[in-house]
Structures are given as structure tokens and as C-alpha cells.
Design a protein around this motif. Sequence first.
Motif, PDB file in Angstrom:
ATOM      1  N   THR A 319      72.463 -30.631 -16.075  1.00  0.00           N
ATOM      2  CA  THR A 319      73.287 -31.189 -14.997  1.00  0.00           C
ATOM      3  C   THR A 319      72.462 -31.299 -13.716  1.00  0.00           C
ATOM      4  O   THR A 319      71.776 -30.364 -13.322  1.00  0.00           O
ATOM      5  N   LYS A 320      72.569 -32.460 -13.074  1.00  0.00           N
ATOM      6  CA  LYS A 320      71.773 -32.716 -11.877  1.00  0.00           C
ATOM      7  C   LYS A 320      72.614 -33.008 -10.641  1.00  0.00           C
ATOM      8  O   LYS A 320      72.065 -33.111  -9.533  1.00  0.00           O
ATOM      9  N   THR A 321      73.926 -33.132 -10.804  1.00  0.00           N
ATOM     10  CA  THR A 321      74.767 -33.557  -9.689  1.00  0.00           C
ATOM     11  C   THR A 321      75.912 -32.593  -9.447  1.00  0.00           C
ATOM     12  O   THR A 321      76.302 -31.813 -10.329  1.00  0.00           O
ATOM     13  N   SER A 353      72.268 -29.559  -2.757  1.00  0.00           N
ATOM     14  CA  SER A 353      73.709 -29.873  -2.751  1.00  0.00           C
ATOM     15  C   SER A 353      74.503 -29.039  -3.745  1.00  0.00           C
ATOM     16  O   SER A 353      75.633 -28.619  -3.465  1.00  0.00           O
TER      17      SER A 353
END
Length: 368
Positions: A319-321, A353
Motif C-alpha cells: 500500500t502506497k496511499t 502522509s
Amino acid sequence: MTTYIATDPQFDFAPRPGRVLQRELDAAGISQAQLAARTGLSTKHINLVIKGTAALSPDVAVTLEQILGTPAETWLHLEAERQVHEARKERSEVLEGYVSWANSFPRQLLIDRKVINESDAGTSLVAKLLSFFSVASPSAYAKTWLEPQASYKRSQVHSIDADLTALWLRLSELRAAELIEAAPVYDPAKLKAAADLLPKLTMSDDVGHAFAEAQELLLAAGVVLVFVPEISNTRISGVSRWKNGTPIIAVTIRYKTLDGLWFTILHEIAHVLLHPKRSTFVDDGFKADDDADEQETAANEFAQDHLIPPTYRAQLVATKTVIGIISLAEELGISPALVAGQWAFRTNTWGGSIAKLRKKIDPAELPA
């Protein structure tokens, strides 16, 4: 017959039985020699009792009751008060030698944690500290609270303040005391079931309420869970230990994050389940280097598996977001903060983020 009121320990005097006896003799017009004749005791012994050199024994008290009419209980109570008063005076002199030890503790911290009052100083401070730690002397404190720390399992290598660690451990012990009385017999099966339910509690917006629910779940399994705010230089995120046969889990919010709190709780539950009654574990948190400690590694894996089951690990790391983290959290039924925390740990990415999803919490939000 005269009735006497017991001495209040706050006053720096106690009525000596011999002095009262002499007043009784004067009122009755009886000399010491005459009292000796009436009691069968020697005049010397009567004189020693009146001077306070000899203790007023139960036999003498009963004899005086028969002759003077004053209850034996009154004489014995006066004698006990005198002996206690003398013992307190001797004890105060001993405490004078412990003042430097007491002054070595951070005074304002003791006041803030309600261990002492602002007015406590000198022997009063010493007495409060010894009473707090439930010991009679600094050497007893060292044997009870400092020496055992050498055998504690710690999941970090930083230097720590042993005295402040002892202070925090004692605070956690006292915080748990009432709950220990209400705790049923420890049940490992119920604790395992409680651990399975805990991740769902992370969804609550009210961390204090969720923590209280966790306390109830664990208490039903015979395990006491408490929150005690961190003390600087202890590097404690949590501890698991046994008290009178009852497991105690005490946690701080060292990292001030929601995921840190729940990971710590699960980590300590693992110690109770996997390493029962063998050690006191004082833990630093999931960022600690535990590779060399099999017990810490097992506890970490237990907590990690309960938050992110192994079958989801690949998905988590990929997962990157932020949206991806939130989606995975919804699928698992836990807070995105917990998923973000595990993502940060797995990818060694503590900023950005996604890391911002790691919700911050304040000590005031938890029951203290």
C-alpha cells in the motif's frame, strides 16, 4: 476512679502511666511504700514504674485495678501509648539519617503524582516516601525495588533511571490495587478471547471509553489493566507482572499515538499468555530492537498478528496511499491509525502522509 483519654499521635507527648499513678496515689493519700505493701510488690519496683523506668505490666495493671479501681485496660493503654511515643521518637531520629536519600527523588514529580504534599520536608518527606514504597529504610527499598530490576526483561538498551522506574512501578501497583480485589481467577482462554476483540475497540472515537471497555474485557479474564502516565527517563511504554497471583498490565502512552497504546496492550497480553509468572517485562514499545530476545519477539509477533493478520502483510506493505490504508482498515475492521502504525513499522517509514494517520492521543483522554 479516673478516666483518661488516649494520646493523639499528632502531639509530641504522651501521659506516662507512672505520673498518672502518682496522681492517683496522692488523691487517695497512699504512699509508694503503702502501695507496695498492698500489692505485694517491692517499693523499688513501684518507684521504677512511677518514674517510667520499668514498664507497667498486665499483672501490675490488674493489681492496680483491684486496689485503686482504675480499669486495667486504662493502665495498659497508657503504657502502650507511652511505648509507642518513645518508639516514634526513636524512629524520628533514625529518619533524620535518611533525609538525603529522600531528597534524591525529584520533589516536584512526587508532588505532581500526589506521593507527597508540598509541605513535606525532612523526616516527614522520608516517612511519606518509605510509606509509599511500603518499606522501612532505604536499604529495604533497594532490596525490594532496585535489586529486582536486574532480573526484569526490558525490550530496549537505553539507560534508565532505576529510582524513577521503581516510582512508576509502585504507582501502577497502587493504581491496580482496587481492581485486583475485584478480579476473578486468571483464565487464559478468556484472555485469548479478549485479545481477539481488542482490535475492534480501536474504531471508537473515544479512546477513554474504548480503554475502559478493554479494562472490563481483561478483568473478566482475571487480568488487571491500568494506565499510569509516563515518567521521564524510564522509557516505559508498558509492563506486565504478577501480584498475588493476578496478572497486572500497566501502560503509558510513551509515543502519544493510538497505535502505540493498543500495540502495547496486546504486547503485554502476549507476555501474560506466553510467559506466565516467569518474569516482569518492562517494555519500550514496538520500535525497540528485540531481535536478540525471543520472548520479546514472540510478544511483538502476537501483537502484530492481532492487528494485521499475516495473510494481509503483503497487501499492507504494498500500500502506497492514504486511501489504501483506510481501505485496508475498513476491511480489517480496525482504526486506520493502527494500520498506519504497522505500515510505518513494516516499511520503516515514520513520516509522510500515511504516517499522519497515526492519531495522536493525550494522557488526559485516558482514565488515570
